[in-house]
Write an enzyme that holds these catalytic residues in place. Sequence first.
Site, PDB file in Angstrom:
ATOM      1  N   GLY A 285       0.890  -1.166   0.000  1.00 37.82           N
ATOM      2  CA  GLY A 285       0.000   0.000   0.000  1.00 37.82           C
ATOM      3  C   GLY A 285       0.917   1.202   0.000  1.00 37.82           C
ATOM      4  O   GLY A 285       2.024   1.129  -0.531  1.00 37.82           O
ATOM      5  N   GLU A 286       0.483   2.295   0.583  1.00 37.37           N
ATOM      6  CA  GLU A 286       1.362   3.453   0.701  1.00 37.37           C
ATOM      7  C   GLU A 286       1.857   3.537   2.135  1.00 37.37           C
ATOM      8  O   GLU A 286       1.060   3.691   3.064  1.00 37.37           O
ATOM      9  CB  GLU A 286       0.636   4.728   0.273  1.00 37.37           C
ATOM     10  CG  GLU A 286       0.589   4.910  -1.228  1.00 37.37           C
ATOM     11  CD  GLU A 286       1.963   4.800  -1.888  1.00 37.37           C
ATOM     12  OE1 GLU A 286       2.917   5.432  -1.411  1.00 37.37           O
ATOM     13  OE2 GLU A 286       2.091   4.059  -2.883  1.00 37.37           O
ATOM     14  N   SER A 287       3.187   3.459   2.314  1.00 33.88           N
ATOM     15  CA  SER A 287       3.730   3.399   3.669  1.00 33.88           C
ATOM     16  C   SER A 287       3.473   4.695   4.437  1.00 33.88           C
ATOM     17  O   SER A 287       3.237   4.659   5.643  1.00 33.88           O
ATOM     18  CB  SER A 287       5.216   3.077   3.630  1.00 33.88           C
ATOM     19  OG  SER A 287       5.913   4.033   2.869  1.00 33.88           O
TER      20      SER A 287
ATOM     21  N   CYS B  18       6.471  -5.092   0.659  1.00 40.89           N
ATOM     22  CA  CYS B  18       6.551  -3.802  -0.044  1.00 40.89           C
ATOM     23  C   CYS B  18       6.454  -2.624   0.927  1.00 40.89           C
ATOM     24  O   CYS B  18       7.415  -2.343   1.621  1.00 40.89           O
ATOM     25  CB  CYS B  18       5.504  -3.739  -1.151  1.00 40.89           C
ATOM     26  SG  CYS B  18       5.805  -2.406  -2.305  1.00 40.89           S
TER      27      CYS B  18
ATOM     28  N   ARG C 158      12.850   3.933  -0.879  1.00 46.56           N
ATOM     29  CA  ARG C 158      11.495   3.892  -1.437  1.00 46.56           C
ATOM     30  C   ARG C 158      11.552   4.053  -2.952  1.00 46.56           C
ATOM     31  O   ARG C 158      12.375   4.794  -3.476  1.00 46.56           O
ATOM     32  CB  ARG C 158      10.635   5.019  -0.852  1.00 46.56           C
ATOM     33  CG  ARG C 158      10.282   4.777   0.598  1.00 46.56           C
ATOM     34  CD  ARG C 158       9.168   5.700   1.023  1.00 46.56           C
ATOM     35  NE  ARG C 158       7.973   5.474   0.221  1.00 46.56           N
ATOM     36  CZ  ARG C 158       6.894   6.226   0.277  1.00 46.56           C
ATOM     37  NH1 ARG C 158       6.845   7.265   1.083  1.00 46.56           N
ATOM     38  NH2 ARG C 158       5.850   5.952  -0.470  1.00 46.56           N
TER      39      ARG C 158
ATOM     40  N   ARG D 163       6.411  -0.321  -7.883  1.00 49.96           N
ATOM     41  CA  ARG D 163       7.046   0.838  -7.218  1.00 49.96           C
ATOM     42  C   ARG D 163       7.765   0.328  -5.964  1.00 49.96           C
ATOM     43  O   ARG D 163       7.631   0.878  -4.871  1.00 49.96           O
ATOM     44  CB  ARG D 163       5.991   1.886  -6.845  1.00 49.96           C
ATOM     45  CG  ARG D 163       5.482   2.687  -8.064  1.00 49.96           C
ATOM     46  CD  ARG D 163       4.291   3.565  -7.737  1.00 49.96           C
ATOM     47  NE  ARG D 163       4.433   4.325  -6.503  1.00 49.96           N
ATOM     48  CZ  ARG D 163       4.952   5.544  -6.400  1.00 49.96           C
ATOM     49  NH1 ARG D 163       5.367   6.185  -7.465  1.00 49.96           N
ATOM     50  NH2 ARG D 163       5.037   6.154  -5.244  1.00 49.96           N
TER      51      ARG D 163
ATOM     52  N   HIS E 163       5.307  -8.692  -3.992  1.00 51.96           N
ATOM     53  CA  HIS E 163       3.940  -8.962  -3.535  1.00 51.96           C
ATOM     54  C   HIS E 163       3.506 -10.402  -3.778  1.00 51.96           C
ATOM     55  O   HIS E 163       2.830 -10.676  -4.779  1.00 51.96           O
ATOM     56  CB  HIS E 163       2.958  -8.053  -4.279  1.00 51.96           C
ATOM     57  CG  HIS E 163       3.132  -6.610  -3.981  1.00 51.96           C
ATOM     58  ND1 HIS E 163       2.690  -6.032  -2.819  1.00 51.96           N
ATOM     59  CD2 HIS E 163       3.710  -5.614  -4.693  1.00 51.96           C
ATOM     60  CE1 HIS E 163       2.984  -4.750  -2.810  1.00 51.96           C
ATOM     61  NE2 HIS E 163       3.616  -4.469  -3.940  1.00 51.96           N
TER      62      HIS E 163
ATOM     63  N   GLU F  57       1.117 -11.776  -2.501  1.00 53.07           N
ATOM     64  CA  GLU F  57      -0.354 -11.797  -2.451  1.00 53.07           C
ATOM     65  C   GLU F  57      -0.969 -11.438  -3.805  1.00 53.07           C
ATOM     66  O   GLU F  57      -2.175 -11.559  -3.978  1.00 53.07           O
ATOM     67  CB  GLU F  57      -0.860 -10.872  -1.339  1.00 53.07           C
ATOM     68  CG  GLU F  57      -0.844  -9.372  -1.634  1.00 53.07           C
ATOM     69  CD  GLU F  57       0.535  -8.726  -1.504  1.00 53.07           C
ATOM     70  OE1 GLU F  57       1.540  -9.456  -1.391  1.00 53.07           O
ATOM     71  OE2 GLU F  57       0.597  -7.482  -1.542  1.00 53.07           O
TER      72      GLU F  57
END
Lengths: 232, 335
Positions: free
Chosen positions: A59-61, A90, A120, A152, A209, A211
Amino acid sequence: MSSASSSPNATVGILALQGAFAEHQMMLQRLSMKRRIVVVQVRTADDLAKCDALIIPGGESTTMAILARSAGLLEPLKEFLRKKVVWGTCAGAILLSKSVENAKKGGQELLGGISVKTARNGWGSQVESFEAPLQVEGLRDTSRPFTGVFIRAPVVFELVPSPSDPPIEVIARLPPQCLPRSQTDIADESDARTIVALRQGRHLLTTFHPELTNDNRFHEYFIQECVLPSLS
Amino acid sequence: MTTPTGANTPSLSTPTVPHGVGNVSSSSVAPSRSKEPRDGGSSASGTFGVKSGLAQMLKGGVIMDVVNPEQARIAEEAGACAVMALERVPADIRAEGGVARMSDPAMIKEIIDAVTIPVMAKVRIGHFVEAQILQAVGVDYIDESEVLTPADEEHHINKHAFKVPFVCGARNLGEALRRISEGAAFVRTKGEAGTGNVVEAVRHTRAVQSAIRQASVMSEEELYLFAKEIGAPYHLLKETSRLKRLPVVNFAAGGIATPADAALMMQLGCDGVFVGSGIFKSGDPAKRAKAIVQAVTHYNNPKTLAEISGDLGEAMVGLNIEPDMKGGRMANRGW
């Protein structure tokens, strides 16, 4: 119900503040293990208290760190890391890092827990995102490659263990022919930047990922090698 | 059993999903598109797996419209999972009129440099050269958007031809599946941008959900007919019917102005929300942005929603949806 040790179930939490938490849940629910796996979406400290292990999803950290702070989850998460098993994928890997490069202006909140420095978006923007076949140490059916989906993705920049830290075990690297073409300066196969999955103590870190595949071997590995041993 | 829980002790943990009218199973997710591994193979970029995968990473998040690096930083600090870089927010496009085009690439670059979260930008419907330019600039996602003035009144961009992924708007299932067929890796409702009025986003989400429910119980023969009726490619309709959801991530957009609006769209089954004019046309953008981000995470927890909805200052001024409204019905653009 109250004592985890006598329970036949293993409760695995997935941090559900933002990102691909439902994907991890689907993967865990598809596993057939000796012990029943109960999955909990974690949004509060009370949710976290039920868990034997935790997955921090992609997701977005920055978003996750901000939401964790406002939900009063930062300290409980750091406490959880000191005692129990955590896997970061990630964005989760960034949050588990000791320090991070290319962080947002003014710095970024981290949980720490694994002695690595990550960068990042280390491979670049979305057009540089890629899939690559990986050989992962210890996975069932090891000779069959596992598809690493790098979106990313962060890059492990440096291993920074202090003498008192548990040893770091690298379990997957990007093979040389799979390195993004923009990374011409990685000449050495032992360069930290080729590391994409590692273990340290109780914890597991992947910059890709698992998942986002239809292959549940990585989730099986996590339960079998990290979660179940910590409960016995 | 061993923990005494008095009837009056409120539980602080996340409540289970209430089965409201529009609620869909929270475990249903868009499927993975990654490739089967090839032994000794090399890496592949620009696959549909990484395009739809980035959308999956944005789920449960808020994508905010910003017009300069300062706003982008405010959005990032508030917890936005991505920003949409544009020259004018939809409310201003409505008010000022004229032809709305792709934003200045130099401005988009400044925004990319200002934040670490993904940066999206809009192109006109059918304007594939604007898309080529944005791909060269290095944006993370392109929105082929009805908010800008269309460049082609018959064709959308062939989005398979690009490495950068696309998101597109849709009012109903047929439109959503046509866009996916053209290569969109991410779908959003059109709603009615720049109005601060959530009614159209609700209409579009309900229409999509209702058609998916119908399709999910149809026989093969009925699916062929339904595909023809809604103008959808048969194979995508069949997959939707099997999954009981859109085959890609689906966000709400167009008119969301409050934390309650955002939570409503989440409870109706959307995977996340876009907020355009709703934030930077309000009285206290930083505070409202943060509240909407929290509302999307805690959308099922009315107690938390009550806490975060208070004391946010003025919401943006809303517009009623009327045939002769200023700026017209943007949702009717796209084919």
